[in-house]
Design a protein around this motif. Structure first.
Motif, mmCIF file in Angstrom:
data_model
loop_
_atom_site.group_PDB
_atom_site.id
_atom_site.type_symbol
_atom_site.label_atom_id
_atom_site.label_comp_id
_atom_site.label_asym_id
_atom_site.label_seq_id
_atom_site.Cartn_x
_atom_site.Cartn_y
_atom_site.Cartn_z
ATOM 1 N N GLU A 861 -7.961 23.530 0.654
ATOM 2 C CA GLU A 861 -8.575 22.329 1.202
ATOM 3 C C GLU A 861 -7.550 21.510 1.975
ATOM 4 N N GLY A 862 -8.018 20.899 3.045
ATOM 5 C CA GLY A 862 -7.172 19.982 3.784
ATOM 6 C C GLY A 862 -7.300 18.565 3.255
ATOM 7 N N ILE A 863 -6.414 17.707 3.707
ATOM 8 C CA ILE A 863 -6.404 16.300 3.276
ATOM 9 C C ILE A 863 -6.535 15.417 4.505
ATOM 10 N N LEU A 864 -7.450 14.456 4.430
ATOM 11 C CA LEU A 864 -7.682 13.515 5.521
ATOM 12 C C LEU A 864 -7.442 12.096 5.031
ATOM 13 N N ALA A 914 -1.404 -1.588 7.558
ATOM 14 C CA ALA A 914 -2.426 -0.683 7.024
ATOM 15 C C ALA A 914 -1.862 0.714 6.780
ATOM 16 N N MET A 915 -1.051 1.217 7.701
ATOM 17 C CA MET A 915 -0.475 2.552 7.508
ATOM 18 C C MET A 915 0.541 2.540 6.361
ATOM 19 N N ARG A 916 1.288 1.476 6.247
ATOM 20 C CA ARG A 916 2.257 1.392 5.145
ATOM 21 C C ARG A 916 1.551 1.405 3.802
ATOM 22 N N VAL A 917 0.438 0.664 3.702
ATOM 23 C CA VAL A 917 -0.319 0.634 2.452
ATOM 24 C C VAL A 917 -0.919 2.006 2.163
ATOM 25 N N ALA A 918 -1.386 2.691 3.202
ATOM 26 C CA ALA A 918 -2.044 3.983 2.998
ATOM 27 C C ALA A 918 -1.088 5.014 2.442
ATOM 28 N N LEU A 919 0.180 4.998 2.870
ATOM 29 C CA LEU A 919 1.139 6.018 2.456
ATOM 30 C C LEU A 919 2.076 5.546 1.348
ATOM 31 N N ARG A 920 1.838 4.360 0.807
ATOM 32 C CA ARG A 920 2.725 3.817 -0.209
ATOM 33 C C ARG A 920 2.503 4.522 -1.539
ATOM 34 N N GLU A 921 3.614 4.787 -2.249
ATOM 35 C CA GLU A 921 3.517 5.378 -3.587
ATOM 36 C C GLU A 921 2.979 4.334 -4.571
ATOM 37 N N ARG A 922 2.042 4.769 -5.419
ATOM 38 C CA ARG A 922 1.483 3.862 -6.425
ATOM 39 C C ARG A 922 1.605 4.512 -7.800
ATOM 40 N N PRO A 923 2.014 3.745 -8.798
ATOM 41 C CA PRO A 923 2.144 4.310 -10.153
ATOM 42 C C PRO A 923 0.773 4.603 -10.746
ATOM 43 N N HIS A 924 0.704 5.629 -11.556
ATOM 44 C CA HIS A 924 -0.531 5.997 -12.233
ATOM 45 C C HIS A 924 -0.620 5.195 -13.541
ATOM 46 N N ALA A 926 -3.254 2.686 -16.265
ATOM 47 C CA ALA A 926 -4.629 2.629 -16.751
ATOM 48 C C ALA A 926 -5.473 1.652 -15.961
ATOM 49 N N GLU A 927 -4.803 0.671 -15.311
ATOM 50 C CA GLU A 927 -5.566 -0.334 -14.573
ATOM 51 C C GLU A 927 -6.146 0.208 -13.276
ATOM 52 N N ILE A 928 -5.603 1.290 -12.778
ATOM 53 C CA ILE A 928 -6.085 1.831 -11.512
ATOM 54 C C ILE A 928 -7.423 2.535 -11.737
ATOM 55 N N LYS A 929 -8.395 2.234 -10.906
ATOM 56 C CA LYS A 929 -9.700 2.844 -11.031
ATOM 57 C C LYS A 929 -9.630 4.341 -10.739
ATOM 58 N N ALA A 930 -10.677 5.028 -11.161
ATOM 59 C CA ALA A 930 -10.680 6.484 -11.027
ATOM 60 C C ALA A 930 -10.583 6.915 -9.581
ATOM 61 N N GLU A 931 -11.374 6.230 -8.692
ATOM 62 C CA GLU A 931 -11.332 6.649 -7.285
ATOM 63 C C GLU A 931 -9.983 6.347 -6.653
ATOM 64 N N ASP A 932 -9.357 5.226 -7.045
ATOM 65 C CA ASP A 932 -8.039 4.904 -6.520
ATOM 66 C C ASP A 932 -6.991 5.895 -7.018
ATOM 67 N N SER A 933 -7.139 6.331 -8.261
ATOM 68 C CA SER A 933 -6.216 7.323 -8.797
ATOM 69 C C SER A 933 -6.343 8.636 -8.045
ATOM 70 N N ALA A 934 -7.578 9.028 -7.726
ATOM 71 C CA ALA A 934 -7.780 10.262 -6.957
ATOM 72 C C ALA A 934 -7.190 10.130 -5.568
ATOM 73 N N GLN A 935 -7.357 8.962 -4.941
ATOM 74 C CA GLN A 935 -6.774 8.750 -3.618
ATOM 75 C C GLN A 935 -5.261 8.805 -3.685
ATOM 76 N N ALA A 936 -4.687 8.179 -4.687
ATOM 77 C CA ALA A 936 -3.235 8.191 -4.821
ATOM 78 C C ALA A 936 -2.716 9.610 -5.006
ATOM 79 N N SER A 937 -3.454 10.414 -5.749
ATOM 80 C CA SER A 937 -3.028 11.799 -5.956
ATOM 81 C C SER A 937 -3.078 12.579 -4.650
ATOM 82 N N LEU A 938 -4.128 12.362 -3.845
ATOM 83 C CA LEU A 938 -4.238 13.076 -2.572
ATOM 84 C C LEU A 938 -3.148 12.637 -1.602
ATOM 85 N N VAL A 939 -2.837 11.336 -1.598
ATOM 86 C CA VAL A 939 -1.772 10.860 -0.712
ATOM 87 C C VAL A 939 -0.432 11.460 -1.129
ATOM 88 N N ALA A 940 -0.182 11.508 -2.432
ATOM 89 C CA ALA A 940 1.072 12.101 -2.918
ATOM 90 C C ALA A 940 1.131 13.583 -2.559
#
Length: 954
Positions: A861-864, A914-924, A926-940
């Motif tokens: 799968e690709g990532i967008l 906006a681009m800086r926020v999109a590619l910024r590393e975020r810690p995993h 419990a406060e991060i929502k499920a969809e945000d966690s999935a997005q963070a994983s795809l960005v990583a």
């Protein structure tokens, strides 16, 4: 880097996209080796890429959307953020549209210049990122130059505005002459058959009969009924209606016969392809055309009677024309002044079921309809005016043989026409003939001797096209028309056997004026007087795209080998489907030859002589039918899919380092295209990609506004040589009339745009894909970042959903990306911009969305990453201050191309943030929502595949 003029390895033309893709892949692999980029290994991403051996792994593409200077500013900030993450050298493809193409082309142009300078000394230097200042504290020289020219359409204010108006008026004058080439011959033909008002009341057939048999024929007996029938002004259209009725009855009988007997249905064609269906269509069109021709004298006679009352003040046609101009101008001005309100009414009508909004929507549609009809009706009024000028008023009132019309306020003679046109002498005609001879001599001298051009002229090319495409059939039709016109002219000007000298003089004047206007207009070219050149040169200067400030032009095939591979997106406008098999059809034989062969074939079939009469060719006994020789040039078979048949009216068109073209036209090498069209370079391609205003705008249907925009010269599109023809020097077997006569303005205004014409009309890439994503999906990029800066105040993501549909239908590619949280956050911000959002809120992650790309038959799968122009409240203070004072930010109208320093900086800073926020590393956590966690994983995962783990902006 390839030198200019060097053909691509695949040759000058190909109709296979695989050939285009191979050339691009080879260039990307060479660039990766030159820059030391290693993307062939699994960099901890879980699985290796599934590409074929020899293809570049983990293709990374960045798409910059359309939107004029607004998009250029926001994409500038986004590119600067990518540079902070050290990702610029990793970009394989840079796909740009319109405003994104401004800044993308500026980046590639500067990197090309950096590469060219040491190459002159035999050295090779890795180009630096052009827009970097090291720490994002201040502008560098290039960014400062772009900011200084953010008002690029009018950098010097009023002086440039007046200059642009002058260029626009030049186009108007040219368009007026082009219109006259259509209006004057039509008016001349009406005057030829109706020299006086007395002729407007009966058919020209009666004049011919009077000329042949005398004025007294048909006074009594059966001939009187025939004379009454012939004198009817609609005799031709009525006769054709009878023929059509007979044709339909016979067609119905034949259809009944074939349905009743099975043997008669053997070898039967489809209903729509049968000769009977085509014949019925032709008769219907001829009947309608004859009715339109025969109704004109009635309209002209009514107009003369209305503007020439029997007594009192006589209103002239000039006053009538002034009234028409005033009404049309009022409609145009009112619609233009309230266009914003009208557009908002339409949008609310589409989104609201309320009666009030629906009524306002209908009112807005009516206003735009009136705007579209205003100019065509004005042109028709002008046609009536110049026609009335040449018609002699013949309505005498006599008492005891004396003309006393003047007692009743009636004028006679040429009461409407100017004296220089209707004077009973041949002075004007003589002057015009001498002027035509001098013009031809001067043109020949300039072209042959000063320009040293010995190629066949356009007139020679026209006659050559007649011989090649129609085999003389058109010549026979033209000769028949000329002969009939001569008969009509003589018959209409013989009153009781006396030749009317003044009427013939007026006719000669009209013929001469039509000839000289047509001769002059025939020398105008399709691109010379539009707005493309001004637009291109403004972009060239503002974004340093070459050819200005002592910089050489940058050809497409000379783009830097160590810069990202640039894809400039345009739109091929296709409003009319090409005929199936047209490229293989032989040219038509003349009407006379076809008639003789048809009669001979029918006679031979009736007396069972098929054995020696084979159909189109006569084969005598003992002879054999000759075998047709093979064609000299192999014709490439283009794909069957036609954009107009799909209802798109547009197709994706590409400008790149190696190729220019589309699926319908095939792809010509950029070198061959530049030889055929000398104006094509990087700046021209960027301007074509940003040709947002045009009479034809791809999938955006303009309806009746199309002709108005074309005639008002509001057209930024470009007529480009067809890639399928320029490289091989071949032509389609049979071309359309607008193509042969080079009536490109007419084709553009009426929508007669085809993908198989010798020239094709290319406009803004946003007219089909405004985010540049389609071309990256077509190249199967596994890692994609889209920067979307289009004006989308409702956050409907219309451009993205369009590409989703196109990709699934055309490419078998599906995209799984949930953009609704971005929309909800932006709409909530619009509802209450004073609300303070805590820094740790997940709303600040709503500048972007992340999803997956599922390619057909590909397990990987690709990532967008989709970055959208939106404000969440954590941007720099000066960005939020600008938002407070300008509530439309960041979706201000694309029509605003005169940005101030503050305005441009607000968009640049937003893009960077906006681009800086999109590619910024975020810690995993419990406060991060499920969809945000999935997005963070795809960005990583995306960053790991890019080989840029943990890179942060300091």
């Amino acid at each position: 880097m390839a030198s200019r003029g060097e053909e691509s390895n695949s040759g000058p033309y190909t109709d296979k996209f695989e050939t285009v893709l191979r050339a691009e892949y080879d260039a990307i692999l060479d660039r990766r080796r030159a820059l030391g980029v290693d993307a062939s290994k699994d960099v901890g991403s879980g699985k290796p890429d599934s590409v074929a051996k020899g293809d570049p792994a983990w293709l990374f593409g960045v798409a910059l959307s359309g939107g004029g200077i607004r998009s250029a500013s926001l994409c500038l900030g986004a590119l600067q953020a990518l540079d902070q993450y050290k990702l610029i050298p990793r970009i394989d493809y840079l796909s740009t549209v319109s405003g994104g193409g401004y800044i993308g082309s500026a980046m590639i142009a500067d990197m090309t210049r950096q590469e060219l300078a040491p190459a002159k000394n035999g050295k090779r230097k890795r180009p630096d990122f052009p827009f970097a200042s090291g720490d994002d504290v201040r502008d560098n020289a290039l960014v400062g130059h772009i900011r200084d020219n953010s008002r690029f359409l009018a950098p010097r204010g009023f002086q440039d505005i007046t200059l642009s108006i002058g260029i626009l008026m030049r186009g108007w004058m040219v368009n007026v002459l082009l219109l006259l080439t259509l209006i004057l011959p039509l008016a001349t033909f009406v005057i030829l058959t109706n020299p006086t008002t007395d002729h407007l009341g009966h058919s020209i057939v009666l004049d011919v009969a009077n000329w042949l048999f005398g004025d007294d024929w048909g006074k009594q007996g059966w001939a009187a009924s025939l004379r009454s029938l012939v004198a009817n002004p609609f005799v031709l259209s009525r006769s054709m209606m009878v023929v059509l009725a007979i044709w339909l009855v016979v067609w119905g009988l034949r259809r009944s016969y074939t349905d009743s007997y099975a043997f008669a249905r053997k070898g039967e064609r489809l209903e729509q392809d049968s000769r009977w269906a085509k014949g019925g269509r032709t008769l219907l069109l001829v009947t309608a055309g004859l009715f339109l021709i025969e109704i004109q004298p009635k309209i002209i006679l009514w107009l003369i009677e209305v503007t020439s009352p029997k007594a009192g003040h006589r209103q002239t046609t000039m006053e009538t024309l002034k009234a028409l101009i005033t009404a049309a101008g009022a409609i145009v001005t009112a619609t233009a002044a309230f266009r914003g309100i009208l557009i908002s009414w339409l949008q609310k009508a589409l989104n609201s079921p309320g009666i009030g909004h629906q009524l306002r929507g209908y009112l807005a549609r009516a206003a735009f309809l009136a705007l579209g009809l205003a100019l065509p009706l004005l042109i028709y009024g002008f046609f009536l005016l110049i026609t009335i000028w040449g018609i002699k008023i013949f309505s005498p009132i006599t008492i005891w043989g004396f003309d006393v019309s003047w007692l009743f306020g009636r004028d006679s003679g040429y009461a409407y026409g100017p004296a220089w046109l209707t004077a009973d002498n041949r002075v004007l005609f003589t002057i015009l003939v001498i002027s035509m001879a001098l013009f031809l001599a001067a043109r020949t001298f300039v072209v042959r001797y000063l320009a040293d051009d010995l190629a066949p002229g356009r007139l020679s090319g026209f006659f050559g096209a007649m011989r090649h495409d129609y085999s003389g059939s058109v010549v026979i039709k033209v000769l028949l028309l000329v002969a009939c016109s001569a008969i009509f002219a003589v018959a209409a000007r013989m009153a009781k056997g006396v030749w009317q000298h003044d009427e013939s003089t007026v006719l000669l004047n009209y013929l001469a004026i039509s000839a000289i206007v047509t001769m002059v207009a025939f020398n105008f070219t399709e691109n010379a007087n539009g707005l493309h050149r001004l637009y291109r040169d403004r972009l060239r200067q503002a974004f340093l795209l070459g050819g200005s400030e002592d910089q050489a032009d940058i050809a497409l095939d000379a783009l830097g080998a160590m810069a990202p591979y640039l894809l400039i997106n345009g739109t091929l406008n296709v409003r009319r489907a090409r005929d199936a098999g047209q490229t293989a059809d032989p040219p038509k034989r003349s009407v006379l030859v076809r008639a003789i062969r048809w009669v001979g074939a029918k006679v031979a079939a009736a007396i069972r002589l098929r054995a020696w009469w084979g159909g189109p060719d006569i084969i005598l006994p003992g002879h054999h039918r000759p075998i047709a020789p093979p064609p000299a040039v192999q014709v490439h078979s283009l794909p069957e899919a036609d954009p107009s048949k799909r209802g798109r009216n547009a197709e994706f068109f590409l400008f790149s380092k190696h190729f220019v073209g589309s699926t319908s036209t095939g792809y010509a090498s950029s070198t061959a295209m530049a030889k055929a069209e000398g104006q094509l370079d990087l700046a021209a391609a960027a301007a074509i990609s940003g040709a947002a205003i045009s009479s034809s705008m791809g999938r955006t249907s303009l309806g009746l506004l199309g002709p108005t925009l074309a005639l008002l010269n509001l057209r930024l599109g470009f007529w480009l040589p067809n890639p399928s023809g320029i490289a091989l020097g071949k032509r389609p077997s049979r071309r359309s009339w607008e193509d042969i006569l080079r009536l490109y303005l007419l084709a553009e205004a009426t929508g007669q745009l085809r993908s198989d014409s010798s020239r094709v009309y290319i406009t803004d890439g946003g007219h089909i894909d405004n985010i540049g994503l389609y071309q990256l999906l077509k190249r199967r990029c596994k890692l994609i970042i889209v920067v979307d800066a289009e004006a989308d105040a409702g956050m409907n993501f219309g451009a993205f959903t369009d590409v989703q549909r196109f990709a699934r239908i055309d490419l078998g590619v599906r995209i799984s990306l949930d953009w609704r949280p971005v929309r909800d956050a932006a709409l909530a911000r619009d509802a209450n911009r004073t609300k303070i959002v805590p820094p740790e809120s997940d709303l600040h992650l709503r500048h972007f969305a992340v999803g997956k790309i599922l390619y057909e038959n590909d397990p990987v799968e690709g990532i967008l990453v989709y970055v959208k122009a939106s404000v969440t409240g954590d941007e720099p203070d000066y960005v939020l201050d600008y938002e407070r004072r300008y509530p439309l930010f960041p979706h201000e109208s694309t029509s605003d191309q005169l940005f101030s320093e503050e305005q441009m900086e607000a968009y640049r800073a937003l893009g960077f943030h906006a681009m800086r926020v999109a590619l910024r590393e975020r810690p995993h956590t419990a406060e991060i929502k499920a969809e945000d966690s999935a997005q963070a994983s795809l960005v990583a995962l995306l960053k790991m595949r890019l080989g840029n783990q943990g890179q942060e902006i300091r």
